[in-house]
Design a protein around this motif. Structure first.
Motif, PDB file in Angstrom:
ATOM      1  N   LYS A 231     -54.320 -13.818  15.400  1.00 21.72           N
ATOM      2  CA  LYS A 231     -54.507 -14.185  16.790  1.00 21.72           C
ATOM      3  C   LYS A 231     -54.084 -13.046  17.714  1.00 21.72           C
ATOM      4  CE  LYS A 231     -53.190 -18.829  15.430  1.00 21.72           C
ATOM      5  NZ  LYS A 231     -52.189 -19.890  15.555  1.00 21.72           N
ATOM      6  N   PRO A 232     -55.061 -12.311  18.296  1.00 19.13           N
ATOM      7  CA  PRO A 232     -54.702 -11.256  19.220  1.00 19.13           C
ATOM      8  C   PRO A 232     -53.989 -11.875  20.417  1.00 19.13           C
ATOM      9  CG  PRO A 232     -56.958 -11.017  18.510  1.00 19.13           C
ATOM     10  CD  PRO A 232     -56.479 -12.348  18.021  1.00 19.13           C
TER      11      PRO A 232
ATOM     12  N   MET B 219     -50.356  -7.300  23.077  1.00 21.48           N
ATOM     13  CA  MET B 219     -50.662  -6.395  21.988  1.00 21.48           C
ATOM     14  C   MET B 219     -49.995  -6.835  20.694  1.00 21.48           C
ATOM     15  SD  MET B 219     -52.732  -4.285  23.321  1.00 21.48           S
ATOM     16  CE  MET B 219     -52.850  -3.051  22.036  1.00 21.48           C
ATOM     17  N   GLU B 220     -49.658  -8.087  20.597  1.00 19.95           N
ATOM     18  CA  GLU B 220     -49.088  -8.633  19.373  1.00 19.95           C
ATOM     19  C   GLU B 220     -50.182  -9.290  18.545  1.00 19.95           C
ATOM     20  OE1 GLU B 220     -46.101 -11.368  20.594  1.00 19.95           O
ATOM     21  OE2 GLU B 220     -44.621  -9.799  21.027  1.00 19.95           O
ATOM     22  N   LEU B 221     -49.947  -9.368  17.259  1.00 14.63           N
ATOM     23  CA  LEU B 221     -50.831 -10.103  16.358  1.00 14.63           C
ATOM     24  C   LEU B 221     -49.961 -11.049  15.542  1.00 14.63           C
ATOM     25  CD1 LEU B 221     -53.232  -7.397  14.844  1.00 14.63           C
ATOM     26  CD2 LEU B 221     -53.691  -8.955  16.732  1.00 14.63           C
TER      27      LEU B 221
ATOM     28  N   GLN C 296     -50.440 -15.274   8.971  1.00 17.01           N
ATOM     29  CA  GLN C 296     -49.846 -16.473   8.385  1.00 17.01           C
ATOM     30  C   GLN C 296     -48.324 -16.413   8.342  1.00 17.01           C
ATOM     31  OE1 GLN C 296     -51.372 -17.438   4.521  1.00 17.01           O
ATOM     32  NE2 GLN C 296     -50.107 -19.258   4.279  1.00 17.01           N
ATOM     33  N   GLN C 297     -47.790 -15.240   7.984  1.00 17.88           N
ATOM     34  CA  GLN C 297     -46.335 -15.121   7.837  1.00 17.88           C
ATOM     35  C   GLN C 297     -45.688 -14.114   8.782  1.00 17.88           C
ATOM     36  OE1 GLN C 297     -45.040 -15.290   3.441  1.00 17.88           O
ATOM     37  NE2 GLN C 297     -47.108 -14.454   3.283  1.00 17.88           N
ATOM     38  N   LEU C 298     -46.516 -13.317   9.474  1.00 16.00           N
ATOM     39  CA  LEU C 298     -45.977 -12.187  10.216  1.00 16.00           C
ATOM     40  C   LEU C 298     -46.232 -12.225  11.716  1.00 16.00           C
ATOM     41  CD1 LEU C 298     -47.161  -9.326   7.819  1.00 16.00           C
ATOM     42  CD2 LEU C 298     -44.893 -10.414   7.888  1.00 16.00           C
ATOM     43  N   LEU C 299     -45.321 -11.613  12.434  1.00 14.36           N
ATOM     44  CA  LEU C 299     -45.508 -11.276  13.842  1.00 14.36           C
ATOM     45  C   LEU C 299     -45.559  -9.759  13.890  1.00 14.36           C
ATOM     46  CD1 LEU C 299     -45.461 -11.601  16.948  1.00 14.36           C
ATOM     47  CD2 LEU C 299     -42.951 -11.598  16.780  1.00 14.36           C
TER      48      LEU C 299
ATOM     49  N   TRP D  80     -47.238  -1.240  14.485  1.00 20.25           N
ATOM     50  CA  TRP D  80     -46.419  -2.357  14.942  1.00 20.25           C
ATOM     51  C   TRP D  80     -45.073  -2.367  14.223  1.00 20.25           C
ATOM     52  CZ3 TRP D  80     -51.496  -3.953  13.082  1.00 20.25           C
ATOM     53  CH2 TRP D  80     -52.416  -4.212  14.116  1.00 20.25           C
ATOM     54  N   THR D  81     -44.103  -3.006  14.834  1.00 19.79           N
ATOM     55  CA  THR D  81     -42.913  -3.425  14.114  1.00 19.79           C
ATOM     56  C   THR D  81     -43.298  -4.748  13.459  1.00 19.79           C
ATOM     57  OG1 THR D  81     -41.349  -2.352  15.598  1.00 19.79           O
ATOM     58  CG2 THR D  81     -40.532  -4.228  14.322  1.00 19.79           C
ATOM     59  N   VAL D  82     -43.030  -4.869  12.162  1.00 15.92           N
ATOM     60  CA  VAL D  82     -43.424  -6.054  11.408  1.00 15.92           C
ATOM     61  C   VAL D  82     -42.237  -7.017  11.331  1.00 15.92           C
ATOM     62  CG1 VAL D  82     -44.311  -6.934   9.216  1.00 15.92           C
ATOM     63  CG2 VAL D  82     -45.058  -4.681  10.064  1.00 15.92           C
ATOM     64  N   CYS D  83     -42.424  -8.230  11.838  1.00 17.43           N
ATOM     65  CA  CYS D  83     -41.365  -9.238  11.848  1.00 17.43           C
ATOM     66  C   CYS D  83     -41.828 -10.500  11.131  1.00 17.43           C
ATOM     67  CB  CYS D  83     -40.996  -9.620  13.287  1.00 17.43           C
ATOM     68  SG  CYS D  83     -40.613  -8.234  14.370  1.00 17.43           S
ATOM     69  N   LEU D  84     -40.875 -11.272  10.640  1.00 16.08           N
ATOM     70  CA  LEU D  84     -41.211 -12.588  10.127  1.00 16.08           C
ATOM     71  C   LEU D  84     -41.602 -13.461  11.311  1.00 16.08           C
ATOM     72  CD1 LEU D  84     -38.427 -13.345   7.496  1.00 16.08           C
ATOM     73  CD2 LEU D  84     -40.814 -12.711   7.063  1.00 16.08           C
ATOM     74  N   LYS D  85     -42.677 -14.186  11.169  1.00 16.87           N
ATOM     75  CA  LYS D  85     -43.143 -15.022  12.275  1.00 16.87           C
ATOM     76  C   LYS D  85     -42.134 -16.106  12.624  1.00 16.87           C
ATOM     77  CE  LYS D  85     -46.506 -17.975  11.572  1.00 16.87           C
ATOM     78  NZ  LYS D  85     -47.865 -18.544  11.355  1.00 16.87           N
TER      79      LYS D  85
END
Length: 227
Positions: free
Chosen positions: A54-55, A59-61, A64-67, A120-125
């Protein structure tokens, strides 16, 4: 994508070989994208990208598991802990101190204002924990290859399918939002984990690049976008 692997600065290698993130997923994965960019804003959908990407306005995406969000200065410390890990970075560039990490990460982040996108910085959603870094970029340390994608994850999060989610999100974003026509990827022949990921994501082997000693793989927008 190697375990804790950090994106290899192409200063050292084009694509850092990887150990699995999923079973057959790499610790670290570095994609080189050769492309032609168009600025029109068409939209498309395809089952390949059915991971609820989901754009967002910021500028975030979300997968299923990530922000996936833009890099912030506060991210330097957790990302440095990954980048300094020699096991994680065994196939690529690893930093020697936090200052080097900050320079590397912020220089990449500044590309967003120059070319319109950056890793991006990859985070747990679910709880926003920083667990990695990566996505589409144009490498400011080794320019001339066009947009590319790379990523690394904290090794505590290997084996959860996160590498595949990031790669699919990056391909989707590149084709759908940035209107790239071709995405290429380089992988060492011995890097079977990376090669399996590329094939899993729809890439096809094209040739061997003797200069950087990598196999070249490619996927085109026509593969996933209706004419």
């Amino acid at each position: 994508m190697p375990p804790n692997s950090s994106l290899s600065s192409k200063l050292t290698i084009k694509l850092a070989p990887v150990d699995p993130l999923d079973n057959d997923l790499l610790h670290f994965f570095h994609l080189i994208i050769s492309t032609s960019c168009r600025k029109e804003s068409e939209q498309f959908s395809h089952p390949f990208f059915a991971s609820s990407i989901k754009p967002m306005v910021s500028m975030e995406l979300i997968t299923q598991q990530l922000l996936l969000r833009p890099f912030q200065k506060a991210d330097v410390e957790p990302l440095f802990q990954i980048q300094r890990d020699q096991e994680a970075m065994q196939f690529t560039f690893n930093v020697q101190n936090m200052e080097e990490s900050e320079h590397y990460l912020t220089t990449h982040a500044e590309q967003r204002d120059i070319v319109g996108f950056a890793p991006w910085t990859v985070c747990l959603k679910e709880d926003k924990t920083v667990i990695g870094w990566g996505g589409l970029m144009e490498d400011p340390f080794d320019p001339g290859y066009g947009p590319e994608v790379a990523y690394f994850f904290n090794k505590g999060y290997w084996g959860k399918g996160l590498g595949t989610e990031l790669v699919k999100a990056s391909i989707d974003y590149g084709f759908r939002q940035l209107k790239l026509d071709v995405i290429g990827a380089f992988a060492r022949p011995e890097n079977q984990a990376s090669i399996r990921v590329l094939e899993k994501c729809g890439f096809s082997y094209k040739s061997y690049n003797t200069i950087i000693e990598r196999n070249y793989y490619q996927i085109t927008s026509d593969t996933i976008r209706p004419n």
